[in-house]
Design an enzyme around this catalytic site. Structure first.
Site, mmCIF file in Angstrom:
data_model
loop_
_atom_site.group_PDB
_atom_site.id
_atom_site.type_symbol
_atom_site.label_atom_id
_atom_site.label_comp_id
_atom_site.label_asym_id
_atom_site.label_seq_id
_atom_site.Cartn_x
_atom_site.Cartn_y
_atom_site.Cartn_z
ATOM 1 C CG ASP A 1 -1.893 1.095 1.289
ATOM 2 O OD1 ASP A 1 -2.183 1.665 0.224
ATOM 3 O OD2 ASP A 1 -2.381 1.402 2.389
ATOM 4 C CD GLU B 1 -5.500 -0.664 -0.883
ATOM 5 O OE1 GLU B 1 -5.392 -1.581 -0.069
ATOM 6 O OE2 GLU B 1 -6.188 0.346 -0.689
HETATM 7 MG MG LIG Z 1 -2.409 3.977 0.199
#
Ligand SMILES: [Mg+2]
Length: 401
Positions: free
Chosen positions: A11, A106
């Site tokens: 992420d 992500e």
């Molecule tokens: Mg993020």
């Protein structure tokens, strides 16, 4: 024990704001707030410097200005984020044949069976993280675990620029102390019900009789009980055909009427279109999702005569779908999803209606270019006052989002 998996959740850290700080060095170390700069704009992403002032995603921009008056407010440059996203996804593809993007910034990577190539699960995470920084000059946080849910929770634990590993077999203990709000799919409404049952930590849910959870919350009750116990059999999936790309937004105040709903859907269409382009897919279907104040949920689907990946045509589909929905009742959530995805490279079926798709794409790209040149706030569609804040994600069986 069944075949144990190694899953990474990667992420990016404050993605949109980080891209701005990368491209404009004078913004580094400053509170950068990306979002709608207009009167009704909403914060899309803010830098960690801005977060120390209490600024958060999805907050109205005027509130962010109150909290952080000396912040640098920037209109989103979706095409810059899409370009960075594409590079990031290419990095992921070097490490795993099984990559499942969740949004522009992500993805899950199934690394099972690649120990010989990349070493321990921890080493895999470190290598992917380093490769992302090298490729795009942006940091990512990584979660390493044996299931998707635990990997997703883990990536959030040492943000920014962190790596968190949950050792195999430790999933239950890893999750137990965390608040129930961290369970995937548990929104405000579900959280209230769980608190009402005396459950506040994930460990409380894990220890609760699953039969009672199921009685009270249906299939969702069993689902969260499984997740809380570290059981998550969902595979990392890169099959595009069965997936959809969606975005939705819970409304701060219930809205009534077609224009109010349409206004909320405009930025979501841009976000979904950007995600489709980043994934290099087009959609044959568009779904409108409305949740009324009484929590009744309706969806309306439309099949298109040619697959699309641009906001303009998503919006015209939405206009058709709005004709088929009751918008005279108060609504608390609006969403749209693009489904029945197909590879963008596939030959397009000629459309009998409207201008040729190529023409519309040219227009969209020209619009992207002007937006980049002058900033998103300058060139907007007439009725577009807000900017994207909702995260594009796959429409799942979320009980409340
Ligand atoms: Mg993020």
């Amino acid at each position: 024990m069944p075949h144990a998996r190694i899953i990474l959740h990667v992420d990016m850290d404050a993605f949109f704001a980080a891209v701005e700080q990368r491209d404009r060095p004078e913004l580094r170390g400053k509170p950068v707030i990306v979002g709608g700069t207009g009167r009704r704009g909403v914060v899309s992403t803010c830098s960690y410097e801005a977060r120390t002032f209490g600024v958060r995603s999805a907050m109205p921009t005027f509130k962010a200005r109150d909290l952080c008056p000396h912040g640098v407010f920037v209109a989103p440059r979706m095409d810059a984020y899409v370009a960075a996203s594409r590079t990031i996804m290419e990095v992921f593809d070097r490490y795993s044949p099984l990559v499942e993007p969740l949004s522009l910034d992500e993805a899950f990577l199934d690394m099972t069976g690649s120990e010989r190539l990349f070493g321990t699960p921890h080493a895999m995470g470190e290598q992917v993280r380093a490769a992302v920084v090298e490729a795009v000059g942006l940091t990512a946080s990584v979660g390493v675990a044996s299931t998707k849910f635990v990997a997703k929770v883990a990536s959030d634990m040492n943000k920014p620029n962190g790596l968190t590993e949950c050792p195999r077999g430790a999933e239950k203990a890893f999750l137990a102390p965390l608040p129930i709000e961290r369970i995937w799919g548990v929104g405000r409404k579900a959280a209230e019900r769980l608190h009402g049952m005396g459950l506040s930590r994930i460990g409380d849910v894990a220890a609760y009789p699953v039969e009672i959870l199921e009685q009270r919350l249906g299939g969702f009750g069993r689902h969260i009980w499984s997740l809380a116990n570290g059981i998550d059999v969902r595979e990392v999936s890169n099959t595009r055909e069965r997936k959809s790309v969606g975005a939705e937004r819970t409304l701060a105040q219930t809205s009534v009427g077609r224009e109010a709903v349409r206004h909320r859907l405009l930025p979501l269409a841009d976000e979904v279109a950007a995600t489709l382009r980043a994934k290099q897919v087009r959609a044959w279907g568009v779904r409108l999702k409305l949740k009324y104040a009484d929590f009744r949920l309706i969806t309306r689907d439309l099949r298109l005569d040619a697959p699309v990946h641009d906001a303009e045509r998503l919006l015209s589909a939405i206009d058709e779908l709005l004709e088929r929905a009751d918008v005279s009742l108060p609504m608390r959530l609006v969403g749209l999803a693009a489904f029945d995805l197909t590879d963008a490279e596939q030959p397009r079926q000629a459309s009998l209606f409207g201008p040729a798709p190529e023409r519309r794409e040219d227009l969209e790209q020209a619009l992207d270019a002007v937006r980049e040149r002058f900033g998103g706030a300058t060139v907007v569609r007439a009725s577009w006052l807000g900017t994207p804040s909702a995260k594009a994600h796959d429409f799942g069986p979320d009980e409340d989002s």
